[in-house]
Design a protein around this motif. Sequence first.
Motif, mmCIF file in Angstrom:
data_model
loop_
_atom_site.group_PDB
_atom_site.id
_atom_site.type_symbol
_atom_site.label_atom_id
_atom_site.label_comp_id
_atom_site.label_asym_id
_atom_site.label_seq_id
_atom_site.Cartn_x
_atom_site.Cartn_y
_atom_site.Cartn_z
ATOM 1 N N MET A 1 7.557 -21.716 116.687
ATOM 2 C CA MET A 1 8.765 -21.328 115.974
ATOM 3 C C MET A 1 9.984 -22.160 116.371
ATOM 4 O O MET A 1 10.941 -22.261 115.609
ATOM 5 C CB MET A 1 9.060 -19.843 116.213
ATOM 6 C CG MET A 1 7.950 -18.918 115.736
ATOM 7 S SD MET A 1 7.573 -19.133 113.983
ATOM 8 C CE MET A 1 9.110 -18.596 113.251
ATOM 9 N N ALA A 2 9.962 -22.765 117.571
ATOM 10 C CA ALA A 2 11.128 -23.541 118.016
ATOM 11 C C ALA A 2 10.684 -24.548 119.072
ATOM 12 O O ALA A 2 9.715 -24.320 119.795
ATOM 13 C CB ALA A 2 12.207 -22.623 118.578
ATOM 14 N N ILE A 3 11.414 -25.663 119.148
ATOM 15 C CA ILE A 3 11.159 -26.695 120.147
ATOM 16 C C ILE A 3 12.489 -27.058 120.784
ATOM 17 O O ILE A 3 13.420 -27.496 120.101
ATOM 18 C CB ILE A 3 10.502 -27.946 119.532
ATOM 19 C CG1 ILE A 3 9.181 -27.572 118.853
ATOM 20 C CG2 ILE A 3 10.270 -29.008 120.609
ATOM 21 C CD1 ILE A 3 8.488 -28.738 118.178
ATOM 22 N N ASP A 4 12.581 -26.852 122.087
ATOM 23 C CA ASP A 4 13.807 -27.165 122.832
ATOM 24 C C ASP A 4 13.713 -28.574 123.413
ATOM 25 O O ASP A 4 12.728 -28.898 124.083
ATOM 26 C CB ASP A 4 14.014 -26.158 123.960
ATOM 27 C CG ASP A 4 14.211 -24.749 123.439
ATOM 28 O OD1 ASP A 4 14.685 -24.612 122.299
ATOM 29 O OD2 ASP A 4 13.875 -23.790 124.157
ATOM 30 N N VAL A 5 14.723 -29.398 123.181
ATOM 31 C CA VAL A 5 14.782 -30.756 123.713
ATOM 32 C C VAL A 5 15.863 -30.800 124.786
ATOM 33 O O VAL A 5 17.018 -30.459 124.524
ATOM 34 C CB VAL A 5 15.074 -31.786 122.609
ATOM 35 C CG1 VAL A 5 15.155 -33.189 123.195
ATOM 36 C CG2 VAL A 5 14.001 -31.727 121.528
ATOM 37 N N ARG A 6 15.471 -31.232 125.992
ATOM 38 C CA ARG A 6 16.394 -31.248 127.118
ATOM 39 C C ARG A 6 16.449 -32.644 127.732
ATOM 40 O O ARG A 6 15.529 -33.434 127.579
ATOM 41 C CB ARG A 6 15.960 -30.228 128.185
ATOM 42 C CG ARG A 6 15.827 -28.803 127.670
ATOM 43 C CD ARG A 6 15.246 -27.896 128.725
ATOM 44 N NE ARG A 6 15.093 -26.519 128.264
ATOM 45 C CZ ARG A 6 14.535 -25.547 128.984
ATOM 46 N NH1 ARG A 6 14.085 -25.813 130.202
ATOM 47 N NH2 ARG A 6 14.435 -24.328 128.482
ATOM 48 N N GLY A 7 17.535 -32.926 128.437
ATOM 49 C CA GLY A 7 17.659 -34.207 129.124
ATOM 50 C C GLY A 7 19.090 -34.722 129.061
ATOM 51 O O GLY A 7 19.873 -34.326 128.183
ATOM 52 N N GLU A 8 19.425 -35.581 130.017
ATOM 53 C CA GLU A 8 20.734 -36.236 130.023
ATOM 54 C C GLU A 8 20.653 -37.454 129.105
ATOM 55 O O GLU A 8 20.044 -38.467 129.466
ATOM 56 C CB GLU A 8 21.121 -36.639 131.447
ATOM 57 C CG GLU A 8 21.294 -35.463 132.384
ATOM 58 C CD GLU A 8 21.693 -35.894 133.779
ATOM 59 O OE1 GLU A 8 21.931 -37.112 133.963
ATOM 60 O OE2 GLU A 8 21.780 -35.036 134.667
ATOM 61 N N LEU A 9 21.236 -37.338 127.947
ATOM 62 C CA LEU A 9 21.107 -38.362 126.916
ATOM 63 C C LEU A 9 22.357 -39.223 126.824
ATOM 64 O O LEU A 9 23.479 -38.705 126.777
ATOM 65 C CB LEU A 9 20.834 -37.699 125.555
ATOM 66 C CG LEU A 9 19.623 -36.748 125.498
ATOM 67 C CD1 LEU A 9 19.492 -36.156 124.106
ATOM 68 C CD2 LEU A 9 18.354 -37.468 125.907
ATOM 69 N N VAL A 10 22.129 -40.540 126.815
ATOM 70 C CA VAL A 10 23.209 -41.502 126.620
ATOM 71 C C VAL A 10 22.936 -42.326 125.372
ATOM 72 O O VAL A 10 23.764 -42.424 124.470
ATOM 73 C CB VAL A 10 23.364 -42.436 127.841
ATOM 74 C CG1 VAL A 10 24.427 -43.496 127.573
ATOM 75 C CG2 VAL A 10 23.710 -41.634 129.092
ATOM 76 N N GLY A 11 21.777 -42.912 125.308
ATOM 77 C CA GLY A 11 21.425 -43.731 124.157
ATOM 78 C C GLY A 11 20.766 -42.957 123.040
ATOM 79 O O GLY A 11 20.890 -43.309 121.866
#
Length: 279
Positions: free
Chosen positions: A76-86
């Motif tokens: 039902m859902a997908i969580d995307v995590r991380g310190e994103l710069v690019g």
Amino acid sequence: MLDRVMVRGRAVPPEPPRRRGATSLEPDGDGFNPLRELFAAVPWLQVGLGAVVLVLAAMVPWGASEVLTTLDRQIMAIDVRGELVGESQIELERQVGQWVGRSFFATDLAEVKQALEQRPWVQSAAVRRVWPDRLVVDIREKKPLAYWNQDQLVSRSGQLFQPGNREVAGRLPLLAGPDERVSDVIAMARTMAETLAEKGVGFAGLTLEPRGAWTLLLANGIEVSLGRDLVELRFERFMAVYQEQLAPRADEVQRIDARYTNGVAVQWKPLDESSGNKS
């Protein structure tokens, strides 16, 4: 005639008379019975336990499949995590959105991981299930070390990648050279940058020409030609001359040629340009 005979002091009753022509098929009570002996030799307890184990082993996959089918749900859902710069959070969520609605248990997490790691900025993607209907994705981006040639970046691990938004990497040195020599350029750049930093001189870039010649770029814009041979020695000679004689007039210098055996050649900026730098 005596009715019975004596054997070792015991009385043995006489056998009953048999009719002529009759044959007895009944086994002697004290005789050998092969079938009975075979059955007696079989370890029935062990055989029974073995049969139970085989039946249970055959039922486990079926039972597990039935349990998973009963418990399975749609993602039902997908969580995307991380310190994103690019990377873009929205673009990542859009890409993983194609797995929403699929089976929670049957979805291949390796497939999700592989698809995300094809993106230029993504170094690695860790995907895991969270009961009952969610996936969690942890993104780790590549850490850029420098710009490479005209349209690429090189990561701190020496990996080349070509994102469409490389300018988000910010202010980085510019390295250039044949792709197959990237590790050599990085090693030389690190050595020179450390030496320059110790002397208070900024490092801006390093170029390795296809024919093997090296050119150093300082943060103040001065180019230093080091040639193909004895590069480390020429770099040391340049540093000595620069510190002793050229540093005070650095804003007047345009280019330095360190390919000489007993010194360096200096190309000065035009007078109007150097005067403008002083004012």
